[in-house]
Motif scaffolding. Structure first.
Motif, PDB file in Angstrom:
ATOM      1  N   THR A   1       0.838  -1.203   0.000  1.00 43.74           N
ATOM      2  CA  THR A   1       0.000   0.000   0.000  1.00 43.74           C
ATOM      3  C   THR A   1       0.872   1.252   0.000  1.00 43.74           C
ATOM      4  OG1 THR A   1      -1.701  -1.195   1.223  1.00 43.74           O
ATOM      5  CG2 THR A   1      -1.834   1.201   1.233  1.00 43.74           C
TER       6      THR A   1
ATOM      7  N   GLY B   1       2.454   1.753  -3.367  1.00 46.27           N
ATOM      8  CA  GLY B   1       1.466   2.294  -4.309  1.00 46.27           C
ATOM      9  C   GLY B   1       1.273   3.790  -4.130  1.00 46.27           C
ATOM     10  N   MET B   2       1.179   4.236  -2.857  1.00 47.66           N
ATOM     11  CA  MET B   2       1.024   5.672  -2.593  1.00 47.66           C
ATOM     12  C   MET B   2       2.253   6.438  -3.063  1.00 47.66           C
ATOM     13  SD  MET B   2      -0.917   5.995   1.117  1.00 47.66           S
ATOM     14  CE  MET B   2       0.657   6.215   1.879  1.00 47.66           C
TER      15      MET B   2
ATOM     16  N   LYS C   1       4.396   5.608  -5.409  1.00 47.22           N
ATOM     17  CA  LYS C   1       4.422   5.640  -6.874  1.00 47.22           C
ATOM     18  C   LYS C   1       3.460   6.702  -7.400  1.00 47.22           C
ATOM     19  CE  LYS C   1       5.891   0.944  -8.023  1.00 47.22           C
ATOM     20  NZ  LYS C   1       5.487  -0.339  -8.634  1.00 47.22           N
ATOM     21  N   SER C   2       2.300   6.802  -6.775  1.00 44.35           N
ATOM     22  CA  SER C   2       1.326   7.824  -7.175  1.00 44.35           C
ATOM     23  C   SER C   2       1.883   9.226  -6.942  1.00 44.35           C
ATOM     24  CB  SER C   2       0.034   7.637  -6.381  1.00 44.35           C
ATOM     25  OG  SER C   2      -0.868   8.660  -6.649  1.00 44.35           O
ATOM     26  N   GLN C   3       2.497   9.430  -5.785  1.00 49.16           N
ATOM     27  CA  GLN C   3       3.083  10.741  -5.488  1.00 49.16           C
ATOM     28  C   GLN C   3       4.219  11.064  -6.445  1.00 49.16           C
ATOM     29  OE1 GLN C   3       4.176  10.566  -1.359  1.00 49.16           O
ATOM     30  NE2 GLN C   3       2.078  10.817  -0.636  1.00 49.16           N
TER      31      GLN C   3
ATOM     32  N   SER D   1       4.488  10.012  -9.523  1.00 43.36           N
ATOM     33  CA  SER D   1       3.867  10.338 -10.811  1.00 43.36           C
ATOM     34  C   SER D   1       3.349  11.773 -10.820  1.00 43.36           C
ATOM     35  CB  SER D   1       2.726   9.359 -11.086  1.00 43.36           C
ATOM     36  OG  SER D   1       2.034   9.725 -12.244  1.00 43.36           O
ATOM     37  N   VAL D   2       2.684  12.163  -9.733  1.00 45.77           N
ATOM     38  CA  VAL D   2       2.173  13.538  -9.636  1.00 45.77           C
ATOM     39  C   VAL D   2       3.327  14.530  -9.640  1.00 45.77           C
ATOM     40  CG1 VAL D   2       1.006  15.155  -8.083  1.00 45.77           C
ATOM     41  CG2 VAL D   2       0.016  12.907  -8.508  1.00 45.77           C
ATOM     42  N   SER D   3       4.395  14.236  -8.884  1.00 46.13           N
ATOM     43  CA  SER D   3       5.558  15.133  -8.827  1.00 46.13           C
ATOM     44  C   SER D   3       6.220  15.276 -10.189  1.00 46.13           C
ATOM     45  CB  SER D   3       6.589  14.612  -7.823  1.00 46.13           C
ATOM     46  OG  SER D   3       6.058  14.612  -6.530  1.00 46.13           O
TER      47      SER D   3
END
Length: 141
Positions: free
Chosen positions: A41, A44-45, A47-49, A51-53
């Motif tokens: 988990t 995953g968070m 990786k999401s951060q 991607s946003v960065s």
């Protein structure tokens, strides 16, 4: 017979000890699975951060390139304006005299402002009876 009873008791002790060890291993395995799930988990968070960065970084880079282009264009426009002013001053003698003339003292005083020590000082109004400082002299603090 005693040997048989001893062997049966030893087998029961081994079975109970194996059962106890099996329970310990099962609990350890459940804890390890829980930790692994939490880590998945978290990954995953992250990786999401990431991607946003990376998206924000790309947009910032694009904006910087755009602003750099605008700055270059503004600089070129300022050079053209300065050249136009110079050309007009050289072509028109009356404009040349006007441009080179000193501003009246009243106008110079309007353009001279004392430095603000803080935002509160900038909000204070000059009293109507107080004269503005002369443009050629430093103001008193």
């Amino acid at each position: 017979m005693k040997v048989t009873l001893f062997l049966v008791a030893a087998l029961i002790a081994v079975v109970l000890w194996q059962r106890h060890e099996n329970g310990n291993l099962t609990r350890s395995f459940e804890r390890a699975n829980k930790v692994a799930t939490e880590q998945k988990t978290t990954i995953g968070m992250l990786k999401s951060q990431l991607s946003v960065s990376q998206g924000i970084a790309r947009r910032n880079e694009t904006a910087q390139v755009s602003l750099r282009g605008e700055l270059i264009a503004a600089g070129a426009m300022a050079v053209r304006r300065e050249e136009t002013i110079t050309r007009l001053l050289n072509e028109n003698e009356e404009l040349h005299r006007w441009y080179g003339a000193h501003l009246p003292d009243v106008v110079r005083r309007l353009h001279t402002r004392a430095g603000c020590a803080s935002a509160g000082h900038c909000l204070q109004r000059v009293s109507e009876g107080e004269l503005l400082p002369d443009a050629g002299k430093r103001s008193r603090d």
